[in-house]
Scaffold this active site. Structure first.
Site, short mmCIF file in Angstrom:
data_model
loop_
_atom_site.label_atom_id
_atom_site.label_comp_id
_atom_site.label_asym_id
_atom_site.label_seq_id
_atom_site.Cartn_x
_atom_site.Cartn_y
_atom_site.Cartn_z
N LEU A 169 0.82 -1.22 0.00
CA LEU A 169 0.00 0.00 0.00
C LEU A 169 0.85 1.26 0.00
CD1 LEU A 169 -2.72 -1.21 2.53
CD2 LEU A 169 -2.90 -1.13 0.02
N VAL B 82 2.45 4.32 -2.62
CA VAL B 82 1.61 5.22 -3.45
C VAL B 82 0.75 4.50 -4.47
CG1 VAL B 82 2.87 7.38 -3.25
CG2 VAL B 82 3.66 5.68 -4.89
N GLY C 83 -0.20 1.14 -4.76
CA GLY C 83 -1.18 0.22 -4.20
C GLY C 83 -2.31 0.96 -3.50
N ASN D 136 -0.57 -4.70 4.05
CA ASN D 136 0.78 -4.21 3.78
C ASN D 136 1.71 -4.87 4.79
OD1 ASN D 136 2.30 -2.08 2.17
ND2 ASN D 136 3.01 -1.67 4.26
N SER E 99 4.11 -3.76 6.60
CA SER E 99 4.04 -3.02 7.87
C SER E 99 2.64 -2.42 7.98
CB SER E 99 5.11 -1.94 7.91
OG SER E 99 5.13 -1.25 6.69
N SER F 238 0.15 1.79 -16.25
CA SER F 238 0.83 3.05 -16.54
C SER F 238 -0.04 4.23 -16.15
CB SER F 238 1.16 3.16 -18.03
OG SER F 238 1.78 4.41 -18.27
N GLY F 239 0.62 5.30 -15.77
CA GLY F 239 -0.10 6.52 -15.42
C GLY F 239 0.36 7.10 -14.10
N LYS G 276 3.92 -3.36 -21.53
CA LYS G 276 4.18 -2.21 -20.66
C LYS G 276 5.64 -1.75 -20.82
CE LYS G 276 4.07 0.92 -17.40
NZ LYS G 276 4.94 0.81 -16.30
N HIS H 143 5.88 0.10 -24.02
CA HIS H 143 5.25 1.41 -23.79
C HIS H 143 6.27 2.37 -23.17
CE1 HIS H 143 3.65 4.27 -20.84
NE2 HIS H 143 2.59 4.40 -21.62
N ASN H 144 6.99 1.90 -22.16
CA ASN H 144 7.97 2.78 -21.52
C ASN H 144 9.11 3.13 -22.46
OD1 ASN H 144 6.32 2.23 -19.33
ND2 ASN H 144 8.01 2.15 -17.89
N GLU I 52 7.92 5.74 -24.64
CA GLU I 52 7.87 6.97 -23.83
C GLU I 52 9.25 7.65 -23.80
OE1 GLU I 52 6.09 6.27 -19.89
OE2 GLU I 52 7.81 7.31 -19.03
N LYS J 244 15.07 4.66 -14.62
CA LYS J 244 14.87 3.56 -13.67
C LYS J 244 15.08 2.19 -14.31
CE LYS J 244 10.95 4.66 -11.51
NZ LYS J 244 9.92 4.68 -10.48
#
Ligand code: NDP
Length: 476
Positions: free
Chosen positions: A10, A12, A14, A32, A34, A128-129, A182, A185-186, A189, A260
């Site tokens: 969980l 950003v 998730g 999660n 933690s 993506s997004g 995906k 796609h990157n 991009e 990345k």
């Protein structure tokens, strides 16, 4: 009161996916590693929908209706394997594990095969997004079996971005197909961002325009065929002034682009598949070059051309030429990316519908653009289209743009502005349309030094010339 779907991980992404699911009326189990993240989500957003917070993996699994739908949204790599290992003993045949992280498609193939052994579905899913897309509607690229998609697809489609009423989510194909698409796609991009950056550089350091003026030019382009999220945000960034110094923001940021790794994966995979994705490769290399501080420092004094600016009349005409060159180069970059999807699909037996991929990229994702409807239309007109360049619309656009494109690339070379994206795209275009390539000479060289043999245009078979002897030809 079982949950329809669960999200574990969980951070950003998730958290926002879970909220998006809940906002669409799904009861969402939360987990999660933690527990602090779970309670933070409940405290801040618990009122947004029906959440079932859990603390242990056992509670999480028990909270789900069957067959279970579990979205894993943790750090890609080792953490994904760790979570899967913890989950598998708790699941029952028919349950579905969705990996929404940025996994390499080969890892996804491995995990899918392993979970299949347990009668479980593993759905590697490209999302993506970014953070905002996850909450407001991302573009979603799920792989896995059709059986899993039948159970999972409606939920994913409900939270995906919508364009013309259609969800930006479709079943891509078996096992790693979703993560592969995906990845490409990157890569696209990366190429698109590099081309836009080159267009800026030409207007700035060739035509002498200021960032604010260039922002205006981009806003104009965003009204036309180049309309896209990336052009839109480029205008925003160029129009932004640094509050600290009052200088254009683009002048106070260090000119070293980071990455990345998904662009690199795309190029590595393209090399394995033998697909020329020169635009994506140039974009990855351009980022690496920008980050090579010591190399750039050492080379700073190397001689350049004497003319470094266009005169004012030429500068006025230049923006139109750059728009043409950008559109043409963009067509090439996307053509190369779609070629890679075709090659991956053939290699792994995925049967990917390329038009459908263009269609689900029209909303939610970073490369969303009006242009993608053209690509969708091209593949609908001819699903077996060998390259986008030969589609009627793109052929015509390239024909109309090519003189301006050549002027831009030659002007860039004369003025010493580096345009690896524009120039490699033009070289790809010229190479593909050539009657004869100098590859014939390369074959001769290979045969000369290594007896690697060659094929003839006029006879079947492989041949070798006795270069060191009487130069007679032998059939091999
Ligand atoms: P991060 O990649 O920063 O990962 C953090 C989450 O992973 C936390 O929930 C963390 O739990 C969990 N985690 C890390 N290691 C383990 C482990 N060994 N066992 C269990 N859980 C672990 O989160 P993001 O939300 O940024 O991204 C999630 C995934 O989505 C990544 O794969 C990312 O590449 C992908 N993605 C991200 C996008 C983005 O814009 N950020 C866009 C599209 C995809 P804890 O809280 O306990 O530390």
């Amino acid at each position: 009161n079982s949950a329809h779907i669960g999200v574990t991980g969980l951070a950003v992404m998730g958290r926002n996916l879970a909220r998006n699911l809940a906002r669409h009326g799904h009861r969402v189990a939360l987990h999660n590693r933690s527990a602090a993240r779970t309670s933070a989500l409940m405290a801040e957003f618990g009122h947004e929908g029906a959440f079932v917070p859990t603390e242990t993996m056992e509670q999480f699994v028990a909270a789900l209706e069957r067959p279970r739908r579990i979205v894993v949204m943790v750090k890609a790599g080792g953490p994904t394997d760790a979570v899967i290992e913890e989950l598998v003993p708790l699941l029952e045949p028919g349950d579905i594990v969705v990996d929404g992280g940025n996994a390499h498609f080969l890892d996804t193939r491995r995990r899918e095969a392993a979970l299949r052994e347990h009668g479980l579905h593993f759905v590697g899913t490209g999302i993506s997004g970014g953070e905002e897309g996850a909450l407001e509607g991302p573009s979603i690229m799920p792989g896995g079996t059709p059986e899993a998609y039948a159970i999972l697809g409606p939920l994913l489609e409900s939270i995906a971005a919508k364009v013309d009423g259609r969800p930006c989510c479709t079943h891509v194909g078996p096992d790693g197909a979703g993560h592969f698409v995906k990845m490409v796609h990157n890569g696209i991009e990366y190429a698109d961002m590099q081309l836009i950056a080159e267009a800026y550089d030409l207007l700035r350091h060739g035509a002498g325009r200021q960032p604010g003026d260039i922002a205006q030019i981009f806003r104009g382009w965003n009204e036309g065929r180049l309309e896209s999220y990336l052009i839109e945000i480029t205008a925003e960034v160029l129009g932004h002034g640094d509050p600290l110094t009052g200088h254009p923001f683009v002048d106070v940021v260090e000119d070293r682009a980071e990455q990345k790794g998904t662009g690199r994966w795309t190029v590595q995979t393209a090399l394995e598949l033998g697909v020329p994705v020169s635009g994506i490769a140039e974009a990855v290399f351009a980022r690496s070059l920008s980050g090579s501080a010591a190399l750039r420092e050492a080379a700073r004094g190397l001689p350049g051309p004497s003319e470094t600016w266009l005169d004012s009349a030429a500068a006025d005409r230049f923006a139109g030429d750059v728009e043409q060159a950008l559109y043409a180069s963009k067509i090439v970059a996307y053509a190369q990316g779609f070629h890679q999807i075709q090659a991956g699909s053939a290699e792994y037996g995925w049967q990917i519908d390329r038009g459908a991929m263009a269609s689900i990229w029209r909303g939610g994702c970073i490369i969303r653009a009006r242009f993608l409807s053209r690509i969708d239309a091209a593949y609908r007109a001819d699903p077996e289209l060998p390259t986008l360049l030969t589609d009627d619309h793109f052929r015509e656009a390239l024909g109309a743009a090519q003189s301006a494109w050549r002027r831009v690339v030659s002007t860039a070379a004369q003025l010493g502005v580096p345009v690896p994206g524009f120039s490699s795209a033009l070289a790809y275009y010229d190479a593909l349309r050539a009657d004869r390539l100098p590859a014939a000479l390369v074959q001769g060289q290979r045969d000369f030094f290594g007896a690697h043999t060659y094929r003839r245009t006029d006879r079947a078979g492989s041949f070798h010339t006795l270069w060191g002897g009487d130069r007679s030809e032998q059939e091999r």
